[in-house]
Design an enzyme around this catalytic site. Structure first.
Site, PDB file in Angstrom:
ATOM      1  CE1 TYR A  31       3.661   2.840   8.785  1.00  0.00           C
ATOM      2  CE2 TYR A  31       2.876   4.547  10.261  1.00  0.00           C
ATOM      3  CZ  TYR A  31       2.667   3.703   9.187  1.00  0.00           C
ATOM      4  OH  TYR A  31       1.467   3.742   8.507  1.00  0.00           O
ATOM      5  CG  HIS A  35      -3.666   1.922   9.136  1.00  0.00           C
ATOM      6  ND1 HIS A  35      -3.750   0.601   8.790  1.00  0.00           N
ATOM      7  CD2 HIS A  35      -4.630   2.121  10.079  1.00  0.00           C
ATOM      8  CE1 HIS A  35      -4.711   0.013   9.488  1.00  0.00           C
ATOM      9  NE2 HIS A  35      -5.257   0.913  10.269  1.00  0.00           N
ATOM     10  NE  ARG A  58      -2.071   1.431   3.664  1.00  0.00           N
ATOM     11  CZ  ARG A  58      -1.776   0.555   4.610  1.00  0.00           C
ATOM     12  NH1 ARG A  58      -2.166  -0.695   4.504  1.00  0.00           N
ATOM     13  NH2 ARG A  58      -1.077   0.908   5.679  1.00  0.00           N
TER      14      ARG A  58
END
Length: 352
Positions: A263, A254, A250
């Protein structure tokens, strides 16, 4: 263990045939492309709507289109679909109402209602809770003697939840006609796969339940379609469940409330976009087969944009929500604490 579960692929990153795509006719291939473009245009528009404050927090899926389109188009009309909050692309390809999908992201319960005759479960928000539901629905169809199968979507993070193991265990025992479809996009929110599990693949988790486990290139729509179709046919014929791991990526966050740069190296996403992108790969395959028509491709994109604009207008013209709904649809008969809360809440709204 990775050698025992190789990644199945039909076309490579340059659109070259790896193993026979001859079984796919031109019409189906073009429909794959049209649907891939359609849901990407939808996804980008939904992110824009969220940034404008016209819908709530949104879960984008750009980069995972082939996993969703290939699997959804392998279903039969009467089958069951159990999506997560990120699988609205699959739901749209399976015939969900685009207006209702937008209503869902606008905080409306009505958005969970599929069109008449479509067996699409409300999107699973708690991680993995839809997996036992899918196993149960599939088993019910088996008990009724139908040939209906179910597919249930989940991310890599869901495989660390108890519901995942309970669903697979139950389905394997009763040979429920269900396909467990994992989209392994490498991160469970901020946690990379290497920190989440010791196994090298998700497909190998099938060994614990003595069911088939398959790894597939999740950015190859042909391979996803083929492997999902095979698993569904096996399920219909009494062979029981299959675990499919679609290896994908992706590009974005998120959700729109997240910052992936905190991250992971977003430069990696930029590199992968030009290399493994599912739409770019499909476009290259069409060009290799002399099937790509630039005017047709542009028309597919403009038609998708027009469809989305109409759905947005319908969503924004929808009657205002009734505040009482949050109380009235929990129990068949309203219990006294909720009744008191409802009266107090509505009274406060009336005085505002």
């Amino acid at each position: 263990m990775e050698s025992q579960f190789p990644v199945n692929r039909m076309i490579d990153e340059n659109g070259n045939e790896v193993s026979g795509t001859s079984g796919f006719d031109t019409e189906l291939a073009l429909e794959f492309y049209r649907q891939l473009v359609r849901i990407r245009v939808f996804d980008r528009k939904a992110v824009s709507l969220q940034r404008q404050g016209r819908i709530g927090t949104y879960a984008p899926f750009e980069g995972q289109e082939a996993a969703q389109i290939g699997s959804a188009m392998a279903l039969e009309e009467s089958d069951w679909m159990f999506p997560t909050y990120r699988d609205h692309g699959a739901a749209l390809a399976f015939g969900h109402s685009m207006r209702n999908v937008l209503l869902f992201w606008n905080g409306r319960n009505e958005g969970c209602i599929p069109p008449e005759g479509k067996n699409i479960f409300p999107p699973g928000i708690p991680i993995a809770t839809q997996i036992p539901h899918a196993a149960g629905a599939a088993y019910a169809e088996k008990r009724k003697g139908t040939k209906k199968a179910a597919i249930v979507y989940f991310g890599d993070g869901a495989t660390s939840e108890g519901d995942f193991h309970e669903g697979l265990n139950f389905a394997s025992i009763v040979k429920a006609p269900v396909v467990f479809f994992n989209q392994n996009n490498q991160y469970a929110i901020s946690v990379p796969l290497s920190k989440q599990m010791n196994t090298k693949t998700i497909a190998q988790k099938s060994l614990a339940y003595d069911i088939p486990g398959v790894r597939v290139d999740g950015n190859d729509v042909f391979a996803v379609y083929r492997e999902t179709k095979k698993a569904l046919e096996r399920a219909r014929e009494g062979g029981g469940p299959t675990l499919i791991e679609a290896v994908t990526w992706r590009y974005g966050a998120h959700t729109t409330a997240d910052d992936p740069a905190k991250y992971r190296d977003q430069q990696e996403s930029s590199v992968l976009r030009g290399k493994i992108d599912p739409i770019l790969r499909m476009e290259r395959w069409l060009k290799n087969k002399d099937l790509y028509d630039e005017n047709w491709a542009k028309r597919a994109e403009s038609e998708a944009a027009a469809e989305i604009d109409l759905a947005i207008a319908e969503m924004e013209a929808y009657p205002p929500a009734d505040p009482a709904d949050i109380f009235d649809h929990v129990f068949a008969e309203l219990i006294w604490p909720l009744k008191e809360q409802k009266e107090k809440y509505l009274s406060q709204l009336g005085g505002a």
